[in-house]
Design a protein around this motif. Structure first.
Motif, PDB file in Angstrom:
ATOM      1  N   SER A 123       0.824  -1.211   0.000  1.00  0.00           N
ATOM      2  CA  SER A 123       0.000   0.000   0.000  1.00  0.00           C
ATOM      3  C   SER A 123       0.856   1.258   0.000  1.00  0.00           C
ATOM      4  CB  SER A 123      -0.967   0.002   1.175  1.00  0.00           C
ATOM      5  OG  SER A 123      -0.268   0.026   2.398  1.00  0.00           O
ATOM      6  N   ARG A 124       2.004   1.236   0.694  1.00  0.00           N
ATOM      7  CA  ARG A 124       2.885   2.396   0.662  1.00  0.00           C
ATOM      8  C   ARG A 124       3.338   2.697  -0.763  1.00  0.00           C
ATOM      9  NH1 ARG A 124       7.304   0.778   4.007  1.00  0.00           N
ATOM     10  NH2 ARG A 124       6.010  -0.707   5.072  1.00  0.00           N
ATOM     11  N   GLU A 125       3.692   1.655  -1.500  1.00  0.00           N
ATOM     12  CA  GLU A 125       4.138   1.851  -2.880  1.00  0.00           C
ATOM     13  C   GLU A 125       2.977   2.265  -3.779  1.00  0.00           C
ATOM     14  OE1 GLU A 125       5.099  -1.074  -6.419  1.00  0.00           O
ATOM     15  OE2 GLU A 125       6.635  -1.176  -4.871  1.00  0.00           O
ATOM     16  N   TYR A 126       1.842   1.603  -3.636  1.00  0.00           N
ATOM     17  CA  TYR A 126       0.712   1.874  -4.520  1.00  0.00           C
ATOM     18  C   TYR A 126       0.138   3.270  -4.305  1.00  0.00           C
ATOM     19  CZ  TYR A 126      -3.760   1.462  -6.875  1.00  0.00           C
ATOM     20  OH  TYR A 126      -4.834   1.684  -7.690  1.00  0.00           O
ATOM     21  N   LEU A 127      -0.017   3.662  -3.063  1.00  0.00           N
ATOM     22  CA  LEU A 127      -0.620   4.965  -2.773  1.00  0.00           C
ATOM     23  C   LEU A 127       0.256   6.119  -3.257  1.00  0.00           C
ATOM     24  CD1 LEU A 127      -2.147   4.285   0.732  1.00  0.00           C
ATOM     25  CD2 LEU A 127      -3.339   4.474  -1.441  1.00  0.00           C
ATOM     26  N   THR A 128       1.566   5.953  -3.205  1.00  0.00           N
ATOM     27  CA  THR A 128       2.422   7.022  -3.721  1.00  0.00           C
ATOM     28  C   THR A 128       2.330   7.105  -5.238  1.00  0.00           C
ATOM     29  OG1 THR A 128       4.333   5.551  -3.738  1.00  0.00           O
ATOM     30  CG2 THR A 128       4.047   6.950  -1.806  1.00  0.00           C
ATOM     31  N   ASN A 129       2.024   5.998  -5.904  1.00  0.00           N
ATOM     32  CA  ASN A 129       1.859   6.030  -7.356  1.00  0.00           C
ATOM     33  C   ASN A 129       0.547   6.685  -7.773  1.00  0.00           C
ATOM     34  OD1 ASN A 129       4.283   4.798  -7.849  1.00  0.00           O
ATOM     35  ND2 ASN A 129       3.420   2.746  -7.918  1.00  0.00           N
ATOM     36  N   GLN A 131      -0.686   9.442  -6.527  1.00  0.00           N
ATOM     37  CA  GLN A 131      -0.575  10.899  -6.467  1.00  0.00           C
ATOM     38  C   GLN A 131       0.127  11.409  -7.716  1.00  0.00           C
ATOM     39  OE1 GLN A 131       1.562  12.336  -3.106  1.00  0.00           O
ATOM     40  NE2 GLN A 131       1.150  14.463  -3.541  1.00  0.00           N
ATOM     41  N   ASN A 132      -0.513  12.319  -8.415  1.00  0.00           N
ATOM     42  CA  ASN A 132       0.105  12.929  -9.585  1.00  0.00           C
ATOM     43  C   ASN A 132       1.121  13.961  -9.126  1.00  0.00           C
ATOM     44  OD1 ASN A 132      -1.466  11.473 -11.355  1.00  0.00           O
ATOM     45  ND2 ASN A 132      -3.076  13.010 -11.379  1.00  0.00           N
ATOM     46  N   ARG A 133       2.318  13.840  -9.630  1.00  0.00           N
ATOM     47  CA  ARG A 133       3.349  14.815  -9.310  1.00  0.00           C
ATOM     48  C   ARG A 133       3.757  15.501 -10.600  1.00  0.00           C
ATOM     49  NH1 ARG A 133       5.808  10.490  -5.726  1.00  0.00           N
ATOM     50  NH2 ARG A 133       4.971  11.014  -3.714  1.00  0.00           N
ATOM     51  N   VAL A 152      -4.297   8.684   4.343  1.00  0.00           N
ATOM     52  CA  VAL A 152      -3.444   7.588   4.785  1.00  0.00           C
ATOM     53  C   VAL A 152      -2.949   7.903   6.179  1.00  0.00           C
ATOM     54  CG1 VAL A 152      -1.372   6.270   4.273  1.00  0.00           C
ATOM     55  CG2 VAL A 152      -2.732   7.211   2.392  1.00  0.00           C
ATOM     56  N   GLY A 154      -0.365   7.775   9.063  1.00  0.00           N
ATOM     57  CA  GLY A 154       1.096   7.718   9.063  1.00  0.00           C
ATOM     58  C   GLY A 154       1.656   6.869  10.136  1.00  0.00           C
TER      59      GLY A 154
END
Length: 154
Positions: A123-129, A131-133, A152, A154
């Motif tokens: 989930s840490r990896e997926y959730l950061t993906n 977010q559009n940066r 999320v 923390g």
């Protein structure tokens, strides 16, 4: 015949050509990556491994893809489970076994601990993906009232 009437076309990739799979092959790669790290020093029999993989499958199929509707009061996202079973899977709150020593846990609790380790890593990896940066020179989409967001802990 039924699918042809609805103008549904199927596109298949050639056998043994995972590089053509794109998005779903990236999901398989991510799953294998995290599963290997969770199971590194673990020995499971067939039934226990099957149980763990079914839980992980449900976890991956509950990931949010997009908002289910444009209604601001509808907080449910569209998930792969909607395509498989027609609805998002419901899960019960579980006891957190991440901080427990595995020598003190029953077999079921150890499986839950492995699943929770997988979930926290994936989930840490997926959730950061999600977010559009964008670079500072481009317009960033501002949050408006009624925008579906994911919070999320923390």
């Amino acid at each position: 015949m039924f699918l042809a009437n609805d103008q549904i076309n199927w596109h298949f990739i050639p056998a043994r050509s995972a590089h053509m799979g794109g998005l779903w092959e990236a999901a398989v790669k991510s799953t294998k990556f995290h599963l290997k790290r969770v199971l590194i020093n673990t020995s499971l029999n067939y039934a226990n491994m099957y149980t763990l993989l079914v839980q992980i499958e449900a976890c991956l199929n509950s990931r949010p893809l997009t908002p289910l509707s444009n209604d601001a009061k509808d907080y449910d996202p569209l998930t792969p489970s909607h395509f498989l079973i027609g609805e998002s899977p419901a899960s019960c709150p579980e006891v957190d076994f991440l901080a427990c020593k595995s020598s003190r846990l029953s077999l079921y609790q150890k499986l839950q601990q492995l699943y929770q380790h997988f979930w926290s890593r994936w989930s840490r990896e997926y959730l950061t993906n999600l977010q559009n940066r964008s670079k500072w020179k481009t317009n960033q989409e501002n949050l408006n009232l009624g925008t579906l967001v994911m919070l999320v802990r923390g």
